[in-house]
Design a protein around this motif. Structure first.
Motif, PDB file in Angstrom:
ATOM      1  N   ALA A 220       2.301 -14.131  34.236  1.00 17.23           N
ATOM      2  CA  ALA A 220       2.141 -15.546  34.562  1.00 17.23           C
ATOM      3  C   ALA A 220       0.674 -15.960  34.560  1.00 17.23           C
ATOM      4  CB  ALA A 220       2.774 -15.851  35.924  1.00 17.23           C
ATOM      5  N   ASN A 221      -0.193 -15.072  35.030  1.00 18.59           N
ATOM      6  CA  ASN A 221      -1.629 -15.367  34.994  1.00 18.59           C
ATOM      7  C   ASN A 221      -2.141 -15.433  33.559  1.00 18.59           C
ATOM      8  OD1 ASN A 221      -3.296 -15.349  37.744  1.00 18.59           O
ATOM      9  ND2 ASN A 221      -1.480 -14.084  38.001  1.00 18.59           N
ATOM     10  N   MET A 222      -1.631 -14.543  32.710  1.00 19.54           N
ATOM     11  CA  MET A 222      -2.002 -14.596  31.298  1.00 19.54           C
ATOM     12  C   MET A 222      -1.522 -15.902  30.674  1.00 19.54           C
ATOM     13  SD  MET A 222      -1.119 -10.638  30.237  1.00 19.54           S
ATOM     14  CE  MET A 222      -1.594 -10.800  28.504  1.00 19.54           C
ATOM     15  N   VAL A 223      -0.305 -16.296  30.981  1.00 11.20           N
ATOM     16  CA  VAL A 223       0.213 -17.567  30.475  1.00 11.20           C
ATOM     17  C   VAL A 223      -0.705 -18.709  30.886  1.00 11.20           C
ATOM     18  CG1 VAL A 223       2.083 -19.263  30.670  1.00 11.20           C
ATOM     19  CG2 VAL A 223       2.619 -16.835  30.392  1.00 11.20           C
ATOM     20  N   GLY A 224      -1.139 -18.702  32.156  1.00 13.60           N
ATOM     21  CA  GLY A 224      -2.012 -19.764  32.638  1.00 13.60           C
ATOM     22  C   GLY A 224      -3.317 -19.850  31.863  1.00 13.60           C
ATOM     23  N   ASP A 225      -3.899 -18.706  31.553  1.00 16.75           N
ATOM     24  CA  ASP A 225      -5.161 -18.693  30.799  1.00 16.75           C
ATOM     25  C   ASP A 225      -4.976 -19.218  29.381  1.00 16.75           C
ATOM     26  OD1 ASP A 225      -6.567 -17.704  32.945  1.00 16.75           O
ATOM     27  OD2 ASP A 225      -6.527 -15.613  32.265  1.00 16.75           O
ATOM     28  N   TYR A 226      -3.938 -18.752  28.696  1.00 14.90           N
ATOM     29  CA  TYR A 226      -3.726 -19.186  27.317  1.00 14.90           C
ATOM     30  C   TYR A 226      -3.267 -20.640  27.258  1.00 14.90           C
ATOM     31  CZ  TYR A 226      -4.592 -14.464  25.719  1.00 14.90           C
ATOM     32  OH  TYR A 226      -5.203 -13.254  25.446  1.00 14.90           O
ATOM     33  N   GLU A 227      -2.505 -21.068  28.254  1.00 15.46           N
ATOM     34  CA  GLU A 227      -2.117 -22.484  28.319  1.00 15.46           C
ATOM     35  C   GLU A 227      -3.352 -23.358  28.512  1.00 15.46           C
ATOM     36  OE1 GLU A 227       0.291 -25.597  31.218  1.00 15.46           O
ATOM     37  OE2 GLU A 227       0.540 -23.448  31.539  1.00 15.46           O
ATOM     38  N   ALA A 228      -4.254 -22.956  29.408  1.00 13.20           N
ATOM     39  CA  ALA A 228      -5.471 -23.732  29.653  1.00 13.20           C
ATOM     40  C   ALA A 228      -6.330 -23.825  28.403  1.00 13.20           C
ATOM     41  CB  ALA A 228      -6.258 -23.108  30.803  1.00 13.20           C
ATOM     42  N   SER A 229      -6.420 -22.725  27.664  1.00 15.66           N
ATOM     43  CA  SER A 229      -7.178 -22.737  26.423  1.00 15.66           C
ATOM     44  C   SER A 229      -6.546 -23.675  25.401  1.00 15.66           C
ATOM     45  CB  SER A 229      -7.262 -21.320  25.852  1.00 15.66           C
ATOM     46  OG  SER A 229      -7.868 -21.322  24.579  1.00 15.66           O
ATOM     47  N   ALA A 230      -5.223 -23.632  25.295  1.00 16.39           N
ATOM     48  CA  ALA A 230      -4.534 -24.475  24.325  1.00 16.39           C
ATOM     49  C   ALA A 230      -4.739 -25.954  24.624  1.00 16.39           C
ATOM     50  CB  ALA A 230      -3.039 -24.141  24.326  1.00 16.39           C
ATOM     51  N   ARG A 231      -4.837 -26.309  25.887  1.00 14.06           N
ATOM     52  CA  ARG A 231      -5.038 -27.710  26.253  1.00 14.06           C
ATOM     53  C   ARG A 231      -6.364 -28.247  25.712  1.00 14.06           C
ATOM     54  NH1 ARG A 231      -1.670 -29.965  29.936  1.00 14.06           N
ATOM     55  NH2 ARG A 231      -0.001 -28.615  30.718  1.00 14.06           N
ATOM     56  N   VAL A 232      -7.356 -27.377  25.600  1.00 14.62           N
ATOM     57  CA  VAL A 232      -8.635 -27.788  25.015  1.00 14.62           C
ATOM     58  C   VAL A 232      -8.439 -28.139  23.539  1.00 14.62           C
ATOM     59  CG1 VAL A 232     -10.990 -27.077  24.477  1.00 14.62           C
ATOM     60  CG2 VAL A 232      -9.938 -26.384  26.649  1.00 14.62           C
ATOM     61  N   GLY A 233      -7.736 -27.285  22.823  1.00 16.76           N
ATOM     62  CA  GLY A 233      -7.501 -27.523  21.407  1.00 16.76           C
ATOM     63  C   GLY A 233      -6.666 -28.761  21.150  1.00 16.76           C
ATOM     64  N   ALA A 234      -5.772 -29.109  22.071  1.00 21.35           N
ATOM     65  CA  ALA A 234      -4.915 -30.280  21.881  1.00 21.35           C
ATOM     66  C   ALA A 234      -5.721 -31.560  21.728  1.00 21.35           C
ATOM     67  CB  ALA A 234      -3.939 -30.404  23.048  1.00 21.35           C
ATOM     68  N   ALA A 235      -6.910 -31.577  22.289  1.00 23.86           N
ATOM     69  CA  ALA A 235      -7.754 -32.769  22.207  1.00 23.86           C
ATOM     70  C   ALA A 235      -8.162 -33.089  20.775  1.00 23.86           C
ATOM     71  CB  ALA A 235      -8.996 -32.590  23.064  1.00 23.86           C
ATOM     72  N   LYS A 236      -8.044 -32.111  19.873  1.00 23.60           N
ATOM     73  CA  LYS A 236      -8.412 -32.327  18.465  1.00 23.60           C
ATOM     74  C   LYS A 236      -7.287 -32.967  17.661  1.00 23.60           C
ATOM     75  CE  LYS A 236     -12.431 -30.222  18.793  1.00 23.60           C
ATOM     76  NZ  LYS A 236     -12.703 -29.008  18.005  1.00 23.60           N
ATOM     77  N   LEU A 237      -6.141 -33.156  18.275  1.00 20.84           N
ATOM     78  CA  LEU A 237      -4.971 -33.660  17.559  1.00 20.84           C
ATOM     79  C   LEU A 237      -4.830 -35.171  17.708  1.00 20.84           C
ATOM     80  CD1 LEU A 237      -2.414 -30.946  18.763  1.00 20.84           C
ATOM     81  CD2 LEU A 237      -3.655 -30.997  16.582  1.00 20.84           C
ATOM     82  N   PRO A 238      -4.120 -35.820  16.777  1.00 24.34           N
ATOM     83  CA  PRO A 238      -3.783 -37.235  16.960  1.00 24.34           C
ATOM     84  C   PRO A 238      -3.013 -37.433  18.259  1.00 24.34           C
ATOM     85  CG  PRO A 238      -3.240 -36.499  14.735  1.00 24.34           C
ATOM     86  CD  PRO A 238      -3.589 -35.264  15.518  1.00 24.34           C
ATOM     87  N   PHE A 239      -3.050 -38.648  18.798  1.00 21.52           N
ATOM     88  CA  PHE A 239      -2.512 -38.891  20.133  1.00 21.52           C
ATOM     89  C   PHE A 239      -1.081 -38.403  20.297  1.00 21.52           C
ATOM     90  CE2 PHE A 239       0.106 -41.602  22.867  1.00 21.52           C
ATOM     91  CZ  PHE A 239      -0.446 -41.284  24.106  1.00 21.52           C
ATOM     92  N   ARG A 240      -0.189 -38.771  19.395  1.00 19.21           N
ATOM     93  CA  ARG A 240       1.216 -38.423  19.600  1.00 19.21           C
ATOM     94  C   ARG A 240       1.434 -36.919  19.497  1.00 19.21           C
ATOM     95  NH1 ARG A 240       5.671 -42.562  17.402  1.00 19.21           N
ATOM     96  NH2 ARG A 240       6.884 -40.994  18.549  1.00 19.21           N
ATOM     97  N   SER A 241       0.707 -36.258  18.613  1.00 15.52           N
ATOM     98  CA  SER A 241       0.801 -34.801  18.531  1.00 15.52           C
ATOM     99  C   SER A 241       0.232 -34.159  19.791  1.00 15.52           C
ATOM    100  CB  SER A 241       0.059 -34.293  17.299  1.00 15.52           C
ATOM    101  OG  SER A 241       0.694 -34.706  16.114  1.00 15.52           O
ATOM    102  N   ARG A 242      -0.878 -34.704  20.269  1.00 15.46           N
ATOM    103  CA  ARG A 242      -1.481 -34.184  21.504  1.00 15.46           C
ATOM    104  C   ARG A 242      -0.508 -34.327  22.667  1.00 15.46           C
ATOM    105  NH1 ARG A 242      -5.657 -36.853  20.896  1.00 15.46           N
ATOM    106  NH2 ARG A 242      -5.528 -38.580  22.366  1.00 15.46           N
ATOM    107  N   TRP A 243       0.143 -35.456  22.748  1.00 13.75           N
ATOM    108  CA  TRP A 243       1.126 -35.716  23.799  1.00 13.75           C
ATOM    109  C   TRP A 243       2.252 -34.682  23.741  1.00 13.75           C
ATOM    110  CZ3 TRP A 243       4.449 -40.858  23.822  1.00 13.75           C
ATOM    111  CH2 TRP A 243       5.230 -40.909  24.984  1.00 13.75           C
ATOM    112  N   ALA A 244       2.782 -34.436  22.548  1.00 12.79           N
ATOM    113  CA  ALA A 244       3.872 -33.467  22.398  1.00 12.79           C
ATOM    114  C   ALA A 244       3.437 -32.062  22.792  1.00 12.79           C
ATOM    115  CB  ALA A 244       4.370 -33.476  20.950  1.00 12.79           C
ATOM    116  N   VAL A 245       2.253 -31.667  22.352  1.00 10.58           N
ATOM    117  CA  VAL A 245       1.757 -30.323  22.654  1.00 10.58           C
ATOM    118  C   VAL A 245       1.553 -30.142  24.157  1.00 10.58           C
ATOM    119  CG1 VAL A 245      -0.277 -28.838  22.446  1.00 10.58           C
ATOM    120  CG2 VAL A 245       0.757 -29.855  20.407  1.00 10.58           C
TER     121      VAL A 245
END
Length: 310
Positions: A220-245
């Motif tokens: 679960a801690n590993m999931v939290g770290d990789y989820e947090a990292s992915a949220r940074v990358g989501a900012a590079k996506l168009p709004f609707r894709s970012r919302w879905a991710v």
């Protein structure tokens, strides 16, 4: 089949195979949503062939796994060459490849993951575990990023997309320890079991539940770290894709958090996220999608192989 017919077949596949992904996909704009459905239908079909399932249902015995993987490789190659395969799920990957700049190396890496599953592969080390998670889910994150418009040479954003796939798979592994054990599979690294003094194949015995819960806490801690990292990358996506991710990240993150919270009772029944909770994440993610990108470095996180190394 026409493209419209392929899309409709893919829509029915995702509706049957994954309610969570189907819900998240509706947040995409229509062109992205349709390509996501097409990609899903191929992934689902390959996974079902490898595991002897029908849309992720109960597993049946696969008597000749090598033949199944050979079928996946052959039909996929045919589709990527622009030839009809007679199977809409395989025709779908050809359609996606033609409509995007999808690197074929990503497709090959995912087929490697199906082969690992069909061979009843299990990890010896944490690095083995993360390598497996890449081949069955992290690379799907990369493929979805390309579907959403990320350039194949944007390594930094693809790393973050891969991190979301790793988070998803690690959450699934934590949740499905008992179900995997029932079919003779274990995705907990052997090193972890040895350190916890749990004999091979014995991890679901009641007197090891406390130690198993410790491993789920680590997952679960590993999931939290990789989820947090992915949220940074989501900012590079168009709004609707970012919302879905961001919605999908929250839903799958909740699976791991729920397993962790249940402690030793986590495998008494399958952990599910309620429809209301999923809808809550859809609303929450909309707000997150308009906020500035969070800051979270990737130092210490596992990094996928580059395309030139695949």
């Amino acid at each position: 089949m026409t493209r419209a017919a392929l899309v409709e077949t893919a829509r029915l596949s995702i509706a049957r195979g994954s309610q969570s992904f189907a819900m998240a996909s509706r947040l995409f704009d229509q062109p992205t949503r349709e390509k996501a459905w097409l990609l899903y239908s191929w992934c689902r079909k390959c996974d079902d062939i490898a595991d002897g399932q029908d849309h992720g249902g109960a597993r049946s015995e696969v008597t000749d796994p090598a033949t199944g993987i050979a079928k996946i490789r052959d039909l996929t190659a045919l589709a990527l060459a622009g030839q009809p395969t007679g199977d809409p799920a395989f025709d779908a990957i050809g359609q996606v490849a033609r409509e995007t700049a999808m690197p074929h190396a990503f497709i090959d890496d995912l087929i490697t993951g199906f082969a690992m599953d069909s061979a009843d592969w299990s990890p010896r080390t944490e690095n083995d575990l993360l390598t497996y998670c890449y081949h069955v889910a992290g690379v799907v994150g990369c493929m979805m990023a390309v579907v959403m418009g990320v350039a194949p040479d944007d390594e930094a954003t693809l790393d973050r997309a891969c991190d979301l796939g790793l988070a998803f798979q690690l959450a699934n592994i934590a949740r499905d320890i008992s179900e995997d054990d029932a079919v003779g599979r274990c995705y907990l690294p052997m090193d972890w079991l040895v350190e916890a003094d749990i004999p091979p194949g014995e991890h679901m015995r009641p007197h090891y539940r406390g130690r198993l819960a410790d491993m789920a806490w680590w997952l679960a801690n590993m999931v939290g770290d990789y989820e947090a990292s992915a949220r940074v990358g989501a900012a590079k996506l168009p709004f609707r894709s970012r919302w879905a991710v961001l919605a999908a990240a929250g839903i799958y993150g909740d699976i791991a958090r729920r397993v962790d919270a249940l402690d030793q009772a986590a495998w008494d029944s399958r952990v599910v996220i309620s429809k209301g909770r999923k809808l809550g994440w859809v609303l929450k993610a909309m707000g997150q999608a308009v906020q500035p990108a969070p800051s979270f470095g990737r130092d210490g996180l596992w990094t996928r192989p580059r395309l030139s190394q695949s």
